[in-house]
Design an enzyme around this catalytic site. Structure first.
Site, short mmCIF file in Angstrom:
data_model
loop_
_atom_site.label_atom_id
_atom_site.label_comp_id
_atom_site.label_asym_id
_atom_site.label_seq_id
_atom_site.Cartn_x
_atom_site.Cartn_y
_atom_site.Cartn_z
NE ARG A 59 1.73 -10.24 11.05
CZ ARG A 59 2.55 -11.21 10.63
NH1 ARG A 59 3.86 -11.02 10.64
NH2 ARG A 59 2.05 -12.34 10.19
CG HIS A 63 0.89 -12.46 15.68
ND1 HIS A 63 1.66 -13.26 14.87
CD2 HIS A 63 -0.01 -11.86 14.87
CE1 HIS A 63 1.23 -13.14 13.61
NE2 HIS A 63 0.24 -12.29 13.59
CG ASN A 90 6.89 -17.03 13.64
OD1 ASN A 90 6.83 -16.85 12.42
ND2 ASN A 90 7.98 -17.47 14.23
CG HIS A 190 -3.59 -5.94 7.27
ND1 HIS A 190 -4.26 -7.08 6.89
CD2 HIS A 190 -2.80 -6.33 8.31
CE1 HIS A 190 -3.89 -8.10 7.67
NE2 HIS A 190 -3.02 -7.67 8.54
C1 HEM Z 1 -8.01 -10.20 10.42
C2 HEM Z 1 -7.16 -11.21 10.28
C3 HEM Z 1 -5.70 -11.02 9.97
C4 HEM Z 1 -4.98 -11.77 9.12
C5 HEM Z 1 -5.48 -12.97 8.33
C6 HEM Z 1 -3.64 -11.23 9.09
C7 HEM Z 1 -2.60 -11.74 8.34
C8 HEM Z 1 -1.42 -11.10 8.12
C9 HEM Z 1 -0.37 -11.56 7.21
C10 HEM Z 1 -0.42 -12.87 6.44
C11 HEM Z 1 0.61 -10.63 7.20
C12 HEM Z 1 1.88 -10.64 6.36
C13 HEM Z 1 3.02 -11.26 7.11
C14 HEM Z 1 4.26 -11.42 6.27
O1 HEM Z 1 4.19 -11.92 5.16
O2 HEM Z 1 5.32 -11.04 6.75
C15 HEM Z 1 0.19 -9.58 8.10
C16 HEM Z 1 0.93 -8.45 8.36
C17 HEM Z 1 0.57 -7.50 9.31
N1 HEM Z 1 -0.51 -7.55 10.14
FE1 HEM Z 1 -2.07 -8.81 10.00
N2 HEM Z 1 -3.58 -10.15 9.92
C18 HEM Z 1 -4.81 -9.98 10.49
C19 HEM Z 1 -5.15 -9.03 11.44
C20 HEM Z 1 -4.27 -8.12 11.96
C21 HEM Z 1 -4.52 -7.30 13.13
C22 HEM Z 1 -5.78 -7.38 14.00
C23 HEM Z 1 -3.43 -6.52 13.30
C24 HEM Z 1 -3.15 -5.51 14.38
C25 HEM Z 1 -4.05 -4.84 15.04
C26 HEM Z 1 -2.52 -6.82 12.22
C27 HEM Z 1 -1.33 -6.17 11.98
C28 HEM Z 1 -0.48 -6.46 10.94
C29 HEM Z 1 0.65 -5.62 10.59
C30 HEM Z 1 0.99 -4.27 11.20
C31 HEM Z 1 1.33 -6.29 9.57
C32 HEM Z 1 2.63 -5.85 8.87
C33 HEM Z 1 3.78 -6.47 9.62
C34 HEM Z 1 5.15 -5.98 9.19
O3 HEM Z 1 5.29 -5.16 8.27
O4 HEM Z 1 6.14 -6.44 9.82
N3 HEM Z 1 -3.05 -7.82 11.45
N4 HEM Z 1 -1.03 -9.90 8.64
C1 LIG Z 2 9.25 -17.66 12.97
O1 LIG Z 2 9.26 -19.04 12.68
C2 LIG Z 2 10.23 -19.46 11.74
C3 LIG Z 2 10.10 -20.96 11.58
O2 LIG Z 2 8.80 -21.31 11.31
C4 LIG Z 2 11.64 -19.09 12.25
O3 LIG Z 2 12.59 -19.45 11.27
C5 LIG Z 2 11.69 -17.60 12.50
O4 LIG Z 2 12.95 -17.27 13.05
C6 LIG Z 2 10.60 -17.18 13.46
N1 LIG Z 2 10.61 -15.74 13.60
C7 LIG Z 2 10.97 -15.13 14.71
C8 LIG Z 2 10.94 -13.64 14.67
O5 LIG Z 2 11.26 -15.71 15.72
#
Ligand code: HEM
Ligand SMILES: *[C@@H]1O[C@H](CO)[C@@H](O)[C@H](O)[C@H]1NC(C)=O
Ligand SMILES: *[C@@H]1O[C@H](CO)[C@@H](O)[C@H](O)[C@H]1NC(C)=O
Length: 324
Positions: A59, A63, A90, A190
């Site tokens: 992820r 980003h 972020n 995902h």
């Molecule tokens: C298509 C639009 C996308 C949206 C709207 C989106 C949104 C999100 C959101 C909201 C989360 C949850 C974050 C949290 O609550 O901690 C997430 C997690 C994640 N996203 Fe996406 N994402 C998108 C595309 C992608 C892409 C292109 C990748 C990588 C190629 C990606 C990889 C991931 C991964 C691996 C996680 C899990 C992160 C973790 O477990 O720390 N996402 N995403």
């Molecule tokens: C992401 O942003 C929040 C505030 O919006 C901050 O508290 C958090 O530490 C940030 N995460 C990282 C990994 O820097």
């Protein structure tokens, strides 16, 4: 005089032929020939220590690339709390992604000091974590330079939101030279990782006035999500698996989930519910090979977004600080 002119011409042809902006797979073949092995080793050690290493690193790469290009700008720390990683958007990037790159960079610096960019290490690490989770392998193009700017204000409007429609997703990915097929394949990331309840609670409790629960959600899955994320006490620390079936394996079950209404975000489920993208979802759900091939292609394209090469940017020594 004439010779000097010819030499100058040759230098120019050579310089343009090398194409500032072009990445190549063997970029470090003489300056740091073992870089791939060193990074792989560090990533593998880190992921054996912490479960979240794999999704967090993948992820982080996404980003980073969508905000001012794949230049490790997302890695930068700021004492003032105004760097990219501090932006509300972020979206709670997990610290293990940062730590993975920091560890790999330390290992690389010990062997090839000040040669390999943090941006390239992140690109390699993102490929390595996919492979560790049994996803497809692919060659990573290299030669990125690290960015000199990291500002929270540059994040806004550059990352997709979980409420996005297909056309919003397509528009944002198109700006990054990624097609709808690339976008659908990359969303397959995902298949791994976690999401916090507040990212999808709207689909459970406040979807619309006529239907508080998003009707495109599978009813059993909606019940399961409500249990994990009760409305009255949404714990900001609670995170659930994004792929309810095979959360630790990089596979095409994500697309099978979408077909059965088990996409966690609107931006996931819409890939199936919108007729314009549904055929690709069916294809990836049926054919693991098609998904793996498309994902590898799309990751290489993602890795080219807004890259700095040649004399642009710098090679950071510490990935979390911009060299002055
Ligand atoms: C298509 C639009 C996308 C949206 C709207 C989106 C949104 C999100 C959101 C909201 C989360 C949850 C974050 C949290 O609550 O901690 C997430 C997690 C994640 N996203 Fe996406 N994402 C998108 C595309 C992608 C892409 C292109 C990748 C990588 C190629 C990606 C990889 C991931 C991964 C691996 C996680 C899990 C992160 C973790 O477990 O720390 N996402 N995403
Ligand atoms: C992401 O942003 C929040 C505030 O919006 C901050 O508290 C958090 O530490 C940030 N995460 C990282 C990994 O820097
Ligand atoms: C998209 O591709 C074009 C043509 O190769 C390139 O000039 C442009 O910089 C790319 N855009 C991004 C965001 O990488």
């Amino acid at each position: 005089m004439e010779r000097g002119y010819i030499l100058l011409l040759m230098v120019l042809i050579f310089a343009t032929g090398r194409g500032e902006g072009e990445l190549v797979e063997n970029f470090y073949s003489s300056s740091c020939p073992n870089v791939e092995g060193i990074v792989r080793e560090a990533v593998s050690t880190k992921s054996s220590q912490t479960l979240t290493t794999i999704p967090a690193t993948l992820r982080l790469f996404f980003h980073d690339c969508f905000v001012t290009g794949c230049d490790a700008s997302t890695m930068v720390s700021s004492p003032n709390g105004d760097a990219e990683k501090d932006a509300p958007d972020n979206l709670s990037l997990a610290g293990d992604g940062f730590d993975t790159v920091v560890k790999a960079k330390e290992a690389v610096e010990a062997v090839c000091p000040q040669v390999v960019s943090c941006a390239d290490i992140l690109a390699l690490a993102a490929r390595d974590v996919v492979v560790l989770a049994e996803g497809p392998s692919f060659n990573v193009e290299l030669g990125r330079r690290d960015g000199m700017v990291s500002q929270a204000s540059l994040v806004k409007g550059n990352l997709p939101k979980p409420e996005f429609t297909l056309s919003q997703l397509n528009a944002m990915f198109a700006r990054n030279n990624l097609s709808q097929t690339d976008m659908i394949a990359l969303s397959g990331a995902h298949t791994l990782g976690f999401s916090h309840c507040n990212r999808f609670a709207n689909r459970l409790y406040s979807f619309s006035s006529s239907s508080p629960v998003d009707p495109s959600l599978n009813a059993d899955y909606a019940q399961q999500l409500m249990k994990a994320c009760p409305q009255d006490h949404v714990d900001p620390d609670v995170a659930i698996d994004m792929d309810p079936e095979t959360p630790r394996t990089f596979d095409n079950v994500y697309y099978q989930n979408l077909v059965s209404g088990k996409g966690l975000f609107t931006s996931d489920e819409v890939l199936f519910s919108d007729p314009a993208s549904q055929p690709t979802v069916y294809d990836f759900a049926k054919s693991s090979g098609d998904f793996r091939g498309a994902f590898a292609t799309a990751m290489r394209k993602l890795g080219r977004v807004g890259v700095k090469t040649g004399s642009q940017g710098s090679i950071r020594t510490d990935c979390t600080f911009i060299n002055s």
